[in-house]
Enzyme design. Structure first.
Site, PDB file in Angstrom:
ATOM      1  CB  SER A   1      36.387  34.103  29.087  1.00  0.00           C
ATOM      2  OG  SER A   1      36.914  34.629  30.490  1.00  0.00           O
TER       3      SER A   1
ATOM      4  CD  GLU B   1      32.342  29.741  24.133  1.00  0.00           C
ATOM      5  OE1 GLU B   1      31.684  28.937  23.943  1.00  0.00           O
ATOM      6  OE2 GLU B   1      32.258  30.308  25.161  1.00  0.00           O
TER       7      GLU B   1
ATOM      8  CB  CYS C   1      53.081  28.762  59.317  1.00  0.00           C
ATOM      9  SG  CYS C   1      54.632  29.257  59.596  1.00  0.00           S
TER      10      CYS C   1
ATOM     11  CE1 TYR D   1      43.826  27.863  44.346  1.00  0.00           C
ATOM     12  CE2 TYR D   1      42.307  28.380  45.903  1.00  0.00           C
ATOM     13  CZ  TYR D   1      42.843  28.782  44.918  1.00  0.00           C
ATOM     14  OH  TYR D   1      42.462  29.741  44.104  1.00  0.00           O
TER      15      TYR D   1
ATOM     16  CB  CYS E   1      53.052  31.566  56.632  1.00  0.00           C
ATOM     17  SG  CYS E   1      52.555  32.082  57.941  1.00  0.00           S
TER      18      CYS E   1
ATOM     19  CD  GLN F   1      43.996  35.977  31.821  1.00  0.00           C
ATOM     20  OE1 GLN F   1      43.283  36.243  32.443  1.00  0.00           O
ATOM     21  NE2 GLN F   1      44.069  35.249  30.574  1.00  0.00           N
TER      22      GLN F   1
ATOM     23  CG  HIS G   1      46.091  35.486  37.530  1.00  0.00           C
ATOM     24  ND1 HIS G   1      44.786  34.994  36.481  1.00  0.00           N
ATOM     25  CD2 HIS G   1      46.045  37.023  37.488  1.00  0.00           C
ATOM     26  CE1 HIS G   1      44.390  36.429  36.371  1.00  0.00           C
ATOM     27  NE2 HIS G   1      44.870  37.435  36.548  1.00  0.00           N
TER      28      HIS G   1
ATOM     29  N   GLY H   1      42.679  31.240  24.463  1.00  0.00           N
ATOM     30  CA  GLY H   1      41.814  30.221  25.373  1.00  0.00           C
ATOM     31  C   GLY H   1      41.562  31.347  26.477  1.00  0.00           C
TER      32      GLY H   1
HETATM   33  C1  BJW Z   1      39.497  27.073  24.472  1.00  0.00           C
HETATM   34  C2  BJW Z   1      39.428  25.638  24.664  1.00  0.00           C
HETATM   35  C3  BJW Z   1      40.547  25.103  23.769  1.00  0.00           C
HETATM   36  C4  BJW Z   1      38.182  26.323  26.383  1.00  0.00           C
HETATM   37  N1  BJW Z   1      41.433  25.923  23.086  1.00  0.00           N
HETATM   38  N2  BJW Z   1      40.265  27.968  23.863  1.00  0.00           N
HETATM   39  C5  BJW Z   1      34.423  45.470  37.913  1.00  0.00           C
HETATM   40  C6  BJW Z   1      34.856  45.644  36.606  1.00  0.00           C
HETATM   41  C7  BJW Z   1      36.143  45.608  36.162  1.00  0.00           C
HETATM   42  C8  BJW Z   1      37.276  45.000  37.059  1.00  0.00           C
HETATM   43  C9  BJW Z   1      36.704  44.697  38.269  1.00  0.00           C
HETATM   44  C10 BJW Z   1      35.286  45.014  38.780  1.00  0.00           C
HETATM   45  N3  BJW Z   1      35.097  44.328  40.024  1.00  0.00           N
HETATM   46  C11 BJW Z   1      36.414  43.830  40.403  1.00  0.00           C
HETATM   47  C12 BJW Z   1      37.390  44.025  39.409  1.00  0.00           C
HETATM   48  C13 BJW Z   1      38.489  43.570  39.494  1.00  0.00           C
HETATM   49  C14 BJW Z   1      38.708  42.099  39.211  1.00  0.00           C
HETATM   50  C15 BJW Z   1      38.061  41.606  37.933  1.00  0.00           C
HETATM   51  O1  BJW Z   1      38.552  41.547  36.919  1.00  0.00           O
HETATM   52  N4  BJW Z   1      36.920  41.298  38.127  1.00  0.00           N
HETATM   53  C16 BJW Z   1      35.979  40.675  37.028  1.00  0.00           C
HETATM   54  C17 BJW Z   1      35.718  39.260  36.948  1.00  0.00           C
HETATM   55  C18 BJW Z   1      34.960  41.483  37.024  1.00  0.00           C
HETATM   56  N5  BJW Z   1      40.253  41.830  39.104  1.00  0.00           N
HETATM   57  C19 BJW Z   1      41.045  41.520  40.195  1.00  0.00           C
HETATM   58  O2  BJW Z   1      40.572  41.663  41.531  1.00  0.00           O
HETATM   59  C20 BJW Z   1      42.483  41.405  40.092  1.00  0.00           C
HETATM   60  N6  BJW Z   1      43.152  42.426  40.783  1.00  0.00           N
HETATM   61  C21 BJW Z   1      43.033  43.550  40.801  1.00  0.00           C
HETATM   62  O3  BJW Z   1      42.349  44.235  40.063  1.00  0.00           O
HETATM   63  O4  BJW Z   1      43.842  44.404  41.714  1.00  0.00           O
HETATM   64  C22 BJW Z   1      43.668  45.627  41.633  1.00  0.00           C
HETATM   65  C23 BJW Z   1      42.539  45.805  42.911  1.00  0.00           C
HETATM   66  C24 BJW Z   1      43.084  45.955  44.242  1.00  0.00           C
HETATM   67  C25 BJW Z   1      42.162  45.801  45.216  1.00  0.00           C
HETATM   68  C26 BJW Z   1      40.874  45.999  45.122  1.00  0.00           C
HETATM   69  C27 BJW Z   1      40.456  45.987  43.924  1.00  0.00           C
HETATM   70  C28 BJW Z   1      41.236  45.876  42.870  1.00  0.00           C
HETATM   71  C29 BJW Z   1      42.749  40.104  40.461  1.00  0.00           C
HETATM   72  C30 BJW Z   1      42.381  39.022  39.638  1.00  0.00           C
HETATM   73  C31 BJW Z   1      42.711  37.593  40.027  1.00  0.00           C
HETATM   74  C32 BJW Z   1      42.162  36.364  39.181  1.00  0.00           C
HETATM   75  N7  BJW Z   1      42.297  35.136  39.891  1.00  0.00           N
HETATM   76  C33 BJW Z   1      41.895  34.079  39.239  1.00  0.00           C
HETATM   77  C34 BJW Z   1      42.011  33.069  40.398  1.00  0.00           C
HETATM   78  C35 BJW Z   1      43.571  32.634  40.263  1.00  0.00           C
HETATM   79  C36 BJW Z   1      43.931  31.359  41.091  1.00  0.00           C
HETATM   80  C37 BJW Z   1      43.216  30.121  40.953  1.00  0.00           C
HETATM   81  O5  BJW Z   1      43.395  29.534  39.638  1.00  0.00           O
HETATM   82  O6  BJW Z   1      42.669  29.382  41.740  1.00  0.00           O
HETATM   83  O7  BJW Z   1      42.589  33.830  37.981  1.00  0.00           O
HETATM   84  S1  BJW Z   1      40.080  34.022  38.743  1.00  0.00           S
HETATM   85  C38 BJW Z   1      40.286  33.129  37.226  1.00  0.00           C
HETATM   86  O8  BJW Z   1      40.124  33.870  36.131  1.00  0.00           O
HETATM   87  C39 BJW Z   1      41.632  32.806  37.028  1.00  0.00           C
HETATM   88  C40 BJW Z   1      42.037  32.937  35.894  1.00  0.00           C
HETATM   89  O9  BJW Z   1      43.414  33.260  35.444  1.00  0.00           O
HETATM   90  C41 BJW Z   1      41.049  33.987  35.245  1.00  0.00           C
HETATM   91  C42 BJW Z   1      40.919  34.245  33.949  1.00  0.00           C
HETATM   92  O10 BJW Z   1      40.070  33.266  33.284  1.00  0.00           O
HETATM   93  P1  BJW Z   1      40.353  32.607  32.012  1.00  0.00           P
HETATM   94  O11 BJW Z   1      41.756  32.160  31.964  1.00  0.00           O
HETATM   95  O12 BJW Z   1      40.128  33.615  31.180  1.00  0.00           O
HETATM   96  O13 BJW Z   1      39.523  31.314  32.057  1.00  0.00           O
HETATM   97  P2  BJW Z   1      37.811  31.232  31.444  1.00  0.00           P
HETATM   98  O14 BJW Z   1      37.296  29.842  32.083  1.00  0.00           O
HETATM   99  O15 BJW Z   1      37.155  32.517  31.914  1.00  0.00           O
HETATM  100  O16 BJW Z   1      37.941  31.155  30.040  1.00  0.00           O
HETATM  101  C43 BJW Z   1      38.541  29.965  29.265  1.00  0.00           C
HETATM  102  C44 BJW Z   1      38.440  30.322  27.942  1.00  0.00           C
HETATM  103  O17 BJW Z   1      38.952  28.981  27.040  1.00  0.00           O
HETATM  104  C45 BJW Z   1      37.000  30.389  27.204  1.00  0.00           C
HETATM  105  O18 BJW Z   1      36.713  31.681  26.402  1.00  0.00           O
HETATM  106  C46 BJW Z   1      36.679  29.095  26.537  1.00  0.00           C
HETATM  107  O19 BJW Z   1      35.914  29.358  25.356  1.00  0.00           O
HETATM  108  C47 BJW Z   1      38.316  28.778  25.917  1.00  0.00           C
HETATM  109  N8  BJW Z   1      38.642  27.584  25.615  1.00  0.00           N
HETATM  110  N9  BJW Z   1      38.864  25.148  25.721  1.00  0.00           N
HETATM  111  C48 BJW Z   1      41.030  27.181  22.907  1.00  0.00           C
HETATM  112  N10 BJW Z   1      40.659  23.885  23.784  1.00  0.00           N
HETATM  113 ZN    ZN Z   2      54.174  31.571  59.707  1.00  0.00          ZN
END
Ligand code: BJW
Ligand code: ZN
Length: 251
Positions: free
Chosen positions: A190, A216, A148, A67, A127, A101, A119, A188
Protein backbone atom coordinates in the site's frame (compact mmCIF):
# COMPACT_ATOMS: atom_id res chain seq x y z
CA UNK A 1 -4.06 -10.76 -18.94
CA UNK A 2 -1.84 -7.67 -18.79
CA UNK A 3 -0.12 -6.74 -22.02
CA UNK A 4 3.61 -6.12 -22.01
CA UNK A 5 4.17 -2.54 -23.14
CA UNK A 6 6.92 -2.05 -25.69
CA UNK A 7 8.50 0.40 -23.26
CA UNK A 8 8.68 -2.19 -20.49
CA UNK A 9 10.05 -4.82 -22.88
CA UNK A 10 12.76 -2.43 -24.00
CA UNK A 11 13.64 -1.45 -20.41
CA UNK A 12 13.84 -5.11 -19.33
CA UNK A 13 15.98 -5.99 -22.35
CA UNK A 14 18.63 -3.44 -21.41
CA UNK A 15 18.49 -3.55 -17.61
CA UNK A 16 21.48 -4.85 -15.70
CA UNK A 17 20.12 -3.78 -12.28
CA UNK A 18 16.56 -4.56 -11.29
CA UNK A 19 15.09 -3.92 -7.86
CA UNK A 20 11.94 -5.58 -6.60
CA UNK A 21 10.26 -3.95 -3.60
CA UNK A 22 7.54 -6.10 -2.05
CA UNK A 23 4.81 -5.87 0.57
CA UNK A 24 2.18 -8.12 2.09
CA UNK A 25 0.24 -8.43 -1.19
CA UNK A 26 2.85 -10.69 -2.78
CA UNK A 27 2.30 -13.26 -0.02
CA UNK A 28 -1.50 -12.98 -0.04
CA UNK A 29 -1.83 -15.80 -2.59
CA UNK A 30 0.26 -18.03 -0.31
CA UNK A 31 -2.34 -17.51 2.42
CA UNK A 32 -0.71 -14.75 4.49
CA UNK A 33 -3.34 -12.08 5.24
CA UNK A 34 -2.41 -8.49 4.33
CA UNK A 35 -2.43 -5.70 6.91
CA UNK A 36 -4.81 -3.11 5.52
CA UNK A 37 -8.02 -3.08 3.49
CA UNK A 38 -11.22 -5.08 3.91
CA UNK A 39 -9.53 -8.46 4.00
CA UNK A 40 -6.70 -7.04 6.07
CA UNK A 41 -5.22 -8.86 9.02
CA UNK A 42 -5.74 -5.81 11.14
CA UNK A 43 -9.48 -5.21 10.86
CA UNK A 44 -9.84 -5.54 14.65
CA UNK A 45 -6.58 -3.82 15.63
CA UNK A 46 -4.77 -1.08 13.78
CA UNK A 47 -1.15 -2.08 13.10
CA UNK A 48 0.00 1.09 14.87
CA UNK A 49 -1.80 -0.09 18.06
CA UNK A 50 -0.34 -3.60 18.28
CA UNK A 51 2.97 -3.45 16.42
CA UNK A 52 4.82 -1.28 18.90
CA UNK A 53 6.96 -1.93 21.93
CA UNK A 54 4.64 -0.14 24.37
CA UNK A 55 1.78 -2.49 23.44
CA UNK A 56 4.13 -5.44 24.02
CA UNK A 57 5.21 -4.24 27.48
CA UNK A 58 1.61 -3.38 28.41
CA UNK A 59 0.09 -6.61 27.18
CA UNK A 60 2.73 -9.21 26.25
CA UNK A 61 0.18 -12.04 26.30
CA UNK A 62 -1.97 -10.44 23.59
CA UNK A 63 1.01 -9.61 21.40
CA UNK A 64 2.53 -13.09 21.88
CA UNK A 65 -0.77 -14.76 21.03
CA UNK A 66 -0.92 -12.65 17.90
CA UNK A 67 2.61 -13.51 16.76
CA UNK A 68 2.27 -17.18 17.68
CA UNK A 69 -0.80 -17.36 15.46
CA UNK A 70 1.07 -15.74 12.57
CA UNK A 71 4.17 -17.88 13.08
CA UNK A 72 1.92 -20.95 12.76
CA UNK A 73 0.36 -19.65 9.53
CA UNK A 74 3.74 -18.79 8.01
CA UNK A 75 5.30 -22.14 9.00
CA UNK A 76 2.52 -23.98 7.16
CA UNK A 77 2.50 -22.15 3.81
CA UNK A 78 4.63 -22.11 0.66
CA UNK A 79 5.96 -19.42 -1.71
CA UNK A 80 3.60 -18.78 -4.64
CA UNK A 81 4.06 -18.31 -8.39
CA UNK A 82 4.91 -14.61 -7.83
CA UNK A 83 7.83 -15.39 -5.50
CA UNK A 84 9.15 -18.06 -7.88
CA UNK A 85 8.90 -15.74 -10.91
CA UNK A 86 10.99 -13.14 -9.08
CA UNK A 87 13.64 -15.75 -8.29
CA UNK A 88 13.73 -16.68 -12.00
CA UNK A 89 14.38 -13.05 -12.97
CA UNK A 90 17.97 -13.58 -11.80
CA UNK A 91 18.60 -15.50 -15.05
CA UNK A 92 18.03 -12.33 -17.08
CA UNK A 93 19.85 -9.51 -15.26
CA UNK A 94 23.25 -9.04 -13.68
CA UNK A 95 21.77 -7.76 -10.40
CA UNK A 96 18.32 -8.51 -9.03
CA UNK A 97 17.82 -7.14 -5.52
CA UNK A 98 14.70 -8.02 -3.57
CA UNK A 99 13.79 -5.50 -0.87
CA UNK A 100 10.92 -6.78 1.20
CA UNK A 101 8.80 -5.36 3.99
CA UNK A 102 7.59 -8.90 4.65
CA UNK A 103 8.77 -10.95 7.59
CA UNK A 104 7.71 -14.33 6.19
CA UNK A 105 10.98 -15.48 4.55
CA UNK A 106 9.14 -16.57 1.38
CA UNK A 107 11.48 -14.83 -1.09
CA UNK A 108 14.49 -16.77 0.18
CA UNK A 109 12.48 -19.98 0.27
CA UNK A 110 11.56 -19.37 -3.40
CA UNK A 111 15.24 -19.04 -4.34
CA UNK A 112 15.92 -15.28 -4.51
CA UNK A 113 19.53 -14.80 -3.50
CA UNK A 114 19.83 -11.08 -2.63
CA UNK A 115 17.06 -10.26 -0.19
CA UNK A 116 16.96 -7.28 2.18
CA UNK A 117 14.39 -7.70 4.95
CA UNK A 118 13.50 -4.18 6.08
CA UNK A 119 11.04 -5.19 8.81
CA UNK A 120 12.83 -8.24 10.19
CA UNK A 121 12.00 -11.94 10.16
CA UNK A 122 9.28 -13.62 12.19
CA UNK A 123 11.27 -16.85 12.55
CA UNK A 124 13.86 -15.09 14.73
CA UNK A 125 13.36 -13.93 18.34
CA UNK A 126 15.38 -12.24 21.05
CA UNK A 127 15.21 -11.29 24.73
CA UNK A 128 14.36 -7.63 25.22
CA UNK A 129 16.64 -7.41 28.28
CA UNK A 130 19.85 -9.29 27.41
CA UNK A 131 19.46 -9.74 23.65
CA UNK A 132 19.88 -13.56 23.74
CA UNK A 133 18.70 -15.15 20.48
CA UNK A 134 15.98 -17.84 20.42
CA UNK A 135 14.71 -19.80 17.46
CA UNK A 136 11.09 -20.80 17.09
CA UNK A 137 11.60 -24.39 18.22
CA UNK A 138 12.67 -23.14 21.64
CA UNK A 139 9.59 -21.02 22.25
CA UNK A 140 6.68 -22.18 20.12
CA UNK A 141 5.31 -24.59 22.76
CA UNK A 142 4.73 -21.69 25.19
CA UNK A 143 1.12 -20.72 25.76
CA UNK A 144 2.11 -17.66 27.72
CA UNK A 145 4.55 -15.02 26.47
CA UNK A 146 7.94 -16.81 26.56
CA UNK A 147 10.71 -15.67 28.90
CA UNK A 148 14.47 -15.75 28.52
CA UNK A 149 16.29 -18.78 29.99
CA UNK A 150 19.23 -16.53 30.95
CA UNK A 151 17.59 -13.50 32.58
CA UNK A 152 13.81 -14.07 32.58
CA UNK A 153 13.28 -11.09 30.26
CA UNK A 154 10.44 -11.14 27.75
CA UNK A 155 11.22 -12.67 24.36
CA UNK A 156 9.98 -10.78 21.30
CA UNK A 157 9.98 -11.56 17.57
CA UNK A 158 12.84 -9.97 15.61
CA UNK A 159 10.55 -7.69 13.62
CA UNK A 160 10.47 -3.91 13.29
CA UNK A 161 7.64 -2.24 15.15
CA UNK A 162 6.41 1.33 14.75
CA UNK A 163 8.80 3.88 16.21
CA UNK A 164 11.76 1.49 15.81
CA UNK A 165 14.66 1.97 13.46
CA UNK A 166 15.03 -0.31 10.46
CA UNK A 167 18.17 -2.51 10.44
CA UNK A 168 20.86 -0.06 9.35
CA UNK A 169 22.79 -2.25 6.92
CA UNK A 170 19.64 -3.57 5.22
CA UNK A 171 18.36 -0.03 4.84
CA UNK A 172 21.60 1.43 3.50
CA UNK A 173 22.01 -1.39 0.98
CA UNK A 174 18.38 -0.96 -0.10
CA UNK A 175 18.86 2.76 -0.73
CA UNK A 176 22.02 2.06 -2.74
CA UNK A 177 20.21 -0.59 -4.80
CA UNK A 178 17.25 1.76 -5.41
CA UNK A 179 19.62 4.49 -6.59
CA UNK A 180 21.28 2.09 -9.03
CA UNK A 181 18.10 0.44 -10.33
CA UNK A 182 17.25 0.74 -14.00
CA UNK A 183 13.88 -0.95 -13.50
CA UNK A 184 12.18 -0.81 -10.09
CA UNK A 185 9.10 -2.95 -9.34
CA UNK A 186 6.84 -2.03 -6.41
CA UNK A 187 4.67 -5.07 -5.75
CA UNK A 188 1.77 -5.72 -3.35
CA UNK A 189 2.34 -2.81 -1.00
CA UNK A 190 0.00 0.00 0.00
CA UNK A 191 3.14 2.19 0.19
CA UNK A 192 2.07 4.01 3.34
CA UNK A 193 4.67 2.88 5.88
CA UNK A 194 7.87 4.92 5.97
CA UNK A 195 10.79 4.97 5.49
CA UNK A 196 10.29 1.87 3.29
CA UNK A 197 7.67 3.65 1.18
CA UNK A 198 10.22 6.27 0.15
CA UNK A 199 12.25 3.73 -1.87
CA UNK A 200 10.18 3.95 -5.10
CA UNK A 201 10.64 7.74 -5.07
CA UNK A 202 14.38 7.39 -4.40
CA UNK A 203 14.62 5.09 -7.41
CA UNK A 204 12.50 7.37 -9.56
CA UNK A 205 14.58 10.44 -8.74
CA UNK A 206 17.70 8.46 -9.69
CA UNK A 207 16.17 7.66 -13.08
CA UNK A 208 14.68 4.17 -12.72
CA UNK A 209 11.63 3.05 -14.70
CA UNK A 210 9.00 2.36 -12.02
CA UNK A 211 6.46 -0.43 -12.44
CA UNK A 212 3.77 -0.98 -9.82
CA UNK A 213 1.91 -4.31 -9.53
CA UNK A 214 -1.14 -4.33 -7.28
CA UNK A 215 -4.76 -5.48 -7.31
CA UNK A 216 -5.81 -1.84 -6.86
CA UNK A 217 -4.31 1.65 -7.27
CA UNK A 218 -2.27 2.94 -4.31
CA UNK A 219 -1.02 6.29 -3.05
CA UNK A 220 2.03 5.77 -5.26
CA UNK A 221 0.28 4.79 -8.52
CA UNK A 222 0.13 8.27 -10.05
CA UNK A 223 3.93 8.52 -9.78
CA UNK A 224 4.71 5.12 -11.35
CA UNK A 225 5.67 4.92 -15.02
CA UNK A 226 3.45 1.90 -15.44
CA UNK A 227 0.79 0.27 -13.25
CA UNK A 228 -0.12 -3.37 -13.82
CA UNK A 229 -3.41 -4.07 -12.06
CA UNK A 230 -3.94 -7.66 -10.96
CA UNK A 231 -2.62 -10.38 -8.70
CA UNK A 232 1.15 -10.58 -8.49
CA UNK A 233 0.92 -14.41 -8.57
CA UNK A 234 -0.59 -14.09 -12.06
CA UNK A 235 1.16 -11.00 -13.46
CA UNK A 236 4.73 -11.97 -12.53
CA UNK A 237 4.73 -15.42 -14.22
CA UNK A 238 3.17 -13.74 -17.28
CA UNK A 239 5.96 -11.17 -17.22
CA UNK A 240 8.52 -13.97 -17.20
CA UNK A 241 6.83 -16.13 -19.80
CA UNK A 242 5.67 -13.45 -22.24
CA UNK A 243 7.43 -10.11 -21.70
CA UNK A 244 10.90 -11.55 -21.09
CA UNK A 245 10.53 -13.84 -24.08
CA UNK A 246 9.70 -10.79 -26.25
CA UNK A 247 12.69 -8.96 -24.81
CA UNK A 248 14.99 -11.92 -25.59
CA UNK A 249 13.80 -12.00 -29.22
CA UNK A 250 14.87 -8.36 -29.61
CA UNK A 251 18.41 -8.83 -28.34
C1 BJW B 1 -2.04 -7.40 -3.69
C2 BJW B 1 -2.54 -8.72 -3.66
C3 BJW B 1 -2.14 -9.61 -4.69
C4 BJW B 1 -3.34 -7.66 -1.96
N1 BJW B 1 -1.30 -9.15 -5.64
N2 BJW B 1 -1.22 -6.98 -4.66
C5 BJW B 1 3.61 10.25 10.00
C6 BJW B 1 4.01 10.42 8.68
C7 BJW B 1 5.01 9.61 8.11
C8 BJW B 1 5.63 8.63 8.87
C9 BJW B 1 5.24 8.48 10.19
C10 BJW B 1 4.26 9.27 10.74
N3 BJW B 1 4.07 8.87 12.04
C11 BJW B 1 4.93 7.85 12.30
C12 BJW B 1 5.65 7.60 11.18
C13 BJW B 1 6.69 6.56 11.01
C14 BJW B 1 6.08 5.19 10.85
C15 BJW B 1 5.08 5.21 9.70
O1 BJW B 1 5.43 5.12 8.54
N4 BJW B 1 3.79 5.32 10.00
C16 BJW B 1 2.76 5.45 8.96
C17 BJW B 1 1.79 4.28 9.05
C18 BJW B 1 2.11 6.78 9.13
N5 BJW B 1 7.19 4.28 10.55
C19 BJW B 1 7.92 3.74 11.52
O2 BJW B 1 7.68 3.89 12.71
C20 BJW B 1 9.13 2.93 11.06
N6 BJW B 1 10.27 3.34 11.76
C21 BJW B 1 10.73 4.60 11.70
O3 BJW B 1 10.20 5.47 11.03
O4 BJW B 1 11.86 4.80 12.46
C22 BJW B 1 12.26 6.16 12.69
C23 BJW B 1 11.64 6.58 13.99
C24 BJW B 1 12.27 6.23 15.17
C25 BJW B 1 11.73 6.65 16.38
C26 BJW B 1 10.52 7.38 16.40
C27 BJW B 1 9.87 7.65 15.20
C28 BJW B 1 10.44 7.25 13.98
C29 BJW B 1 8.93 1.45 11.36
C30 BJW B 1 7.80 0.85 10.58
C31 BJW B 1 7.59 -0.61 10.98
C32 BJW B 1 6.41 -1.26 10.28
N7 BJW B 1 6.15 -2.53 10.88
C33 BJW B 1 5.09 -3.37 10.33
C34 BJW B 1 4.92 -4.59 11.27
C35 BJW B 1 6.08 -5.57 11.06
C36 BJW B 1 5.99 -6.74 11.97
C37 BJW B 1 4.79 -7.60 11.70
O5 BJW B 1 4.52 -8.04 10.57
O6 BJW B 1 4.09 -7.89 12.66
O7 BJW B 1 5.43 -3.76 8.99
S1 BJW B 1 3.51 -2.54 10.13
C38 BJW B 1 3.08 -3.36 8.64
O8 BJW B 1 2.98 -2.42 7.54
C39 BJW B 1 4.27 -4.29 8.30
C40 BJW B 1 4.39 -4.11 6.81
O9 BJW B 1 5.67 -4.48 6.37
C41 BJW B 1 4.06 -2.65 6.62
C42 BJW B 1 3.65 -2.29 5.22
O10 BJW B 1 2.47 -2.91 4.85
P1 BJW B 1 2.29 -3.46 3.36
O11 BJW B 1 3.24 -4.55 3.12
O12 BJW B 1 2.27 -2.35 2.41
O13 BJW B 1 0.85 -4.19 3.48
P2 BJW B 1 -0.62 -3.57 3.27
O14 BJW B 1 -1.59 -4.52 3.86
O15 BJW B 1 -0.70 -2.18 3.75
O16 BJW B 1 -0.82 -3.54 1.70
C43 BJW B 1 -0.95 -4.73 0.93
C44 BJW B 1 -1.14 -4.33 -0.52
O17 BJW B 1 -1.17 -5.50 -1.30
C45 BJW B 1 -2.44 -3.57 -0.79
O18 BJW B 1 -2.14 -2.42 -1.57
C46 BJW B 1 -3.27 -4.57 -1.62
O19 BJW B 1 -4.09 -3.92 -2.58
C47 BJW B 1 -2.19 -5.39 -2.27
N8 BJW B 1 -2.55 -6.78 -2.63
N9 BJW B 1 -3.34 -8.85 -2.58
C48 BJW B 1 -0.85 -7.86 -5.60
N10 BJW B 1 -2.56 -10.88 -4.74
ZN1 ZN C 1 17.61 -12.38 28.53
Amino acid sequence: MTQCSTRLISKLKDAQSVVVFTGAGISAESGVPTFRGNDGLWTKFKPEELANVDAFIRNPELVWEWYKHRKQIIASIQPNAGHYALARMEQFHKHVTVITQNIDNLHRRAGSTTVHELHGNIEHNYCIDCGKYFDDQEIMNHDRAPRCSACNGLIRPDVVWFGELLPVEEWNESVTAAERAEVFFSIGTSAVVYPAASLPMIARRAGAYIVEINIEPTEFSSRADEVLLGKSGEILPHLLEVCYQSALKHI
